[in-house]
Design a protein around this motif. Structure first.
Motif, PDB file in Angstrom:
ATOM      1  N   PHE A   1      -4.077  33.437  48.465  1.00 53.32           N
ATOM      2  CA  PHE A   1      -4.366  32.739  49.710  1.00 53.32           C
ATOM      3  C   PHE A   1      -5.529  33.425  50.409  1.00 53.32           C
ATOM      4  N   GLY A   2      -6.302  32.643  51.131  1.00 53.76           N
ATOM      5  CA  GLY A   2      -7.438  33.183  51.866  1.00 53.76           C
ATOM      6  C   GLY A   2      -8.687  33.230  51.011  1.00 53.76           C
ATOM      7  N   GLU A   3      -9.767  33.609  51.651  1.00 50.04           N
ATOM      8  CA  GLU A   3     -11.074  33.613  50.997  1.00 50.04           C
ATOM      9  C   GLU A   3     -11.107  34.494  49.747  1.00 50.04           C
ATOM     10  N   HIS A   4     -10.378  35.600  49.773  1.00 52.31           N
ATOM     11  CA  HIS A   4     -10.392  36.533  48.643  1.00 52.31           C
ATOM     12  C   HIS A   4      -9.096  36.492  47.828  1.00 52.31           C
ATOM     13  N   ASN A   5      -8.324  35.408  47.997  1.00 49.73           N
ATOM     14  CA  ASN A   5      -7.048  35.244  47.292  1.00 49.73           C
ATOM     15  C   ASN A   5      -6.155  36.475  47.439  1.00 49.73           C
ATOM     16  N   ASN A   6      -6.050  36.885  48.669  1.00 50.78           N
ATOM     17  CA  ASN A   6      -5.243  38.059  48.952  1.00 50.78           C
ATOM     18  C   ASN A   6      -4.391  37.730  50.173  1.00 50.78           C
ATOM     19  N   PRO A   7      -3.086  37.736  50.108  1.00 54.49           N
ATOM     20  CA  PRO A   7      -2.298  38.322  49.037  1.00 54.49           C
ATOM     21  C   PRO A   7      -2.295  37.471  47.759  1.00 54.49           C
ATOM     22  N   LEU A   8      -2.085  38.151  46.657  1.00 53.74           N
ATOM     23  CA  LEU A   8      -2.032  37.527  45.337  1.00 53.74           C
ATOM     24  C   LEU A   8      -0.628  37.747  44.782  1.00 53.74           C
ATOM     25  N   TYR A   9       0.038  36.643  44.434  1.00 53.50           N
ATOM     26  CA  TYR A   9       1.403  36.709  43.909  1.00 53.50           C
ATOM     27  C   TYR A   9       1.397  36.321  42.440  1.00 53.50           C
ATOM     28  N   ASN A  10       2.344  36.870  41.685  1.00 57.67           N
ATOM     29  CA  ASN A  10       2.395  36.584  40.252  1.00 57.67           C
ATOM     30  C   ASN A  10       3.802  36.245  39.818  1.00 57.67           C
ATOM     31  N   TYR A  11       3.863  35.467  38.753  1.00 51.73           N
ATOM     32  CA  TYR A  11       5.149  35.150  38.125  1.00 51.73           C
ATOM     33  C   TYR A  11       4.926  35.038  36.617  1.00 51.73           C
ATOM     34  N   TRP A  12       5.760  35.714  35.863  1.00 47.34           N
ATOM     35  CA  TRP A  12       5.710  35.682  34.394  1.00 47.34           C
ATOM     36  C   TRP A  12       6.839  34.786  33.902  1.00 47.34           C
ATOM     37  N   PHE A  13       6.507  33.669  33.291  1.00 46.28           N
ATOM     38  CA  PHE A  13       7.530  32.831  32.677  1.00 46.28           C
ATOM     39  C   PHE A  13       7.858  33.402  31.306  1.00 46.28           C
ATOM     40  N   ASN A  14       9.136  33.602  31.066  1.00 48.61           N
ATOM     41  CA  ASN A  14       9.639  34.042  29.767  1.00 48.61           C
ATOM     42  C   ASN A  14      10.645  32.985  29.307  1.00 48.61           C
ATOM     43  N   TYR A  15      10.216  32.121  28.427  1.00 46.00           N
ATOM     44  CA  TYR A  15      11.020  30.986  27.991  1.00 46.00           C
ATOM     45  C   TYR A  15      12.396  31.408  27.477  1.00 46.00           C
ATOM     46  N   HIS A  16      12.475  32.556  26.825  1.00 46.97           N
ATOM     47  CA  HIS A  16      13.733  32.987  26.220  1.00 46.97           C
ATOM     48  C   HIS A  16      14.540  33.929  27.115  1.00 46.97           C
ATOM     49  N   SER A  17      14.174  34.022  28.383  1.00 48.82           N
ATOM     50  CA  SER A  17      14.925  34.849  29.316  1.00 48.82           C
ATOM     51  C   SER A  17      16.205  34.128  29.709  1.00 48.82           C
ATOM     52  N   LYS A  18      17.263  34.879  29.877  1.00 52.21           N
ATOM     53  CA  LYS A  18      18.524  34.275  30.310  1.00 52.21           C
ATOM     54  C   LYS A  18      18.487  33.909  31.794  1.00 52.21           C
ATOM     55  N   SER A  19      17.534  34.477  32.537  1.00 53.49           N
ATOM     56  CA  SER A  19      17.480  34.209  33.974  1.00 53.49           C
ATOM     57  C   SER A  19      16.640  32.986  34.317  1.00 53.49           C
ATOM     58  N   ILE A  20      15.870  32.463  33.384  1.00 55.07           N
ATOM     59  CA  ILE A  20      15.045  31.290  33.680  1.00 55.07           C
ATOM     60  C   ILE A  20      15.753  30.039  33.168  1.00 55.07           C
ATOM     61  N   ASN A  21      15.658  29.019  33.949  1.00 54.24           N
ATOM     62  CA  ASN A  21      16.160  27.721  33.535  1.00 54.24           C
ATOM     63  C   ASN A  21      15.003  27.030  32.814  1.00 54.24           C
TER      64      ASN A  21
ATOM     65  N   ILE B   1       3.027  36.326  55.782  1.00 53.82           N
ATOM     66  CA  ILE B   1       3.363  34.897  55.825  1.00 53.82           C
ATOM     67  C   ILE B   1       2.502  34.200  56.873  1.00 53.82           C
ATOM     68  N   LYS B   2       2.290  34.840  58.011  1.00 46.64           N
ATOM     69  CA  LYS B   2       1.418  34.264  59.031  1.00 46.64           C
ATOM     70  C   LYS B   2       0.007  34.093  58.472  1.00 46.64           C
ATOM     71  N   TYR B   3      -0.482  35.077  57.737  1.00 48.33           N
ATOM     72  CA  TYR B   3      -1.813  34.990  57.125  1.00 48.33           C
ATOM     73  C   TYR B   3      -1.867  33.821  56.135  1.00 48.33           C
ATOM     74  N   ILE B   4      -0.837  33.693  55.302  1.00 45.83           N
ATOM     75  CA  ILE B   4      -0.773  32.585  54.332  1.00 45.83           C
ATOM     76  C   ILE B   4      -0.840  31.246  55.066  1.00 45.83           C
ATOM     77  N   LEU B   5      -0.044  31.107  56.115  1.00 43.64           N
ATOM     78  CA  LEU B   5       0.000  29.848  56.857  1.00 43.64           C
ATOM     79  C   LEU B   5      -1.341  29.534  57.513  1.00 43.64           C
ATOM     80  N   ASN B   6      -2.085  30.549  57.871  1.00 44.14           N
ATOM     81  CA  ASN B   6      -3.409  30.345  58.456  1.00 44.14           C
ATOM     82  C   ASN B   6      -4.480  30.080  57.406  1.00 44.14           C
ATOM     83  N   ASN B   7      -4.125  30.257  56.118  1.00 47.66           N
ATOM     84  CA  ASN B   7      -5.111  30.119  55.043  1.00 47.66           C
ATOM     85  C   ASN B   7      -4.646  29.188  53.925  1.00 47.66           C
ATOM     86  N   THR B   8      -3.775  28.247  54.242  1.00 47.23           N
ATOM     87  CA  THR B   8      -3.279  27.340  53.197  1.00 47.23           C
ATOM     88  C   THR B   8      -4.382  26.459  52.636  1.00 47.23           C
ATOM     89  N   ASN B   9      -5.422  26.212  53.431  1.00 44.51           N
ATOM     90  CA  ASN B   9      -6.522  25.383  52.933  1.00 44.51           C
ATOM     91  C   ASN B   9      -7.366  26.104  51.889  1.00 44.51           C
TER      92      ASN B   9
END
Length: 165
Positions: free
Chosen positions: A63-83, A32-40
């Protein structure tokens, strides 16, 4: 939610006086500290994938020059857990808030970043309204994609730059 993951949520914005979709990123304090230092140098990419009867909207942010860390999210329209309103919100939001939470579930910071899903979300919603898939069909789609790409970095590299921000 496990450390190193990202999750979409729907929140009410008192400033905008309406609901909007945000993402929670949970990670260790040093990341998180790394992300905050690389938000630009934050950048995001997304793509819509169809396999068999299922479709997904994959969203990646790094985030950062090499986009690391890299986070992912899969949207599943028909999932019961997604609004489904989450996807509709992303069709008009100019920006997206990212709630950075440490491994002890303490909110560290809220970042606001340009929304690149504004074009992809309505395409995915329209596609998903014409199709229906089961959780197992969606899991098979994920397995097929990860078999082809092996890592999220490979998915990132396969997405055209014009689909990124």
């Amino acid at each position: 939610m496990k450390t190193g993951q990202m999750l979409s949520i729907r929140i009410y914005s008192p400033q905008l006086k309406k609901h909007q979709t945000a993402f929670v990123i949970k990670d260790f304090a040093k990341n998180i500290k790394y992300i905050l230092n690389n938000t630009n140098t934050a950048s995001a990419r997304c793509c819509v994938n169809v396999s068999g009867n299922a479709a997904s909207l994959i969203y990646l942010i790094g985030f950062g020059e090499h986009n690391n860390p890299l986070y992912n999210y899969w949207f599943n329209y028909h999932s019961k857990s997604i609004n489904t309103h989450e996807l509709e919100d992303l069709s008009y939001q100019d920006t997206v808030d990212y709630l950075l939470v440490d491994h002890k579930n303490k909110l560290r910071e809220v970042l606001r970043i340009k929304n690149i899903l504004v074009d992809a979300a309505p395409i995915y919603v329209n596609l998903a309204k014409e199709m229906y898939w089961t959780p197992s069909e969606f899991k098979q789609l994920q397995n097929n994609i990860m078999r082809d790409f092996k890592t999220y970095r490979e998915i990132w590299n396969s997405i055209p730059v014009n689909m990124s921000a």
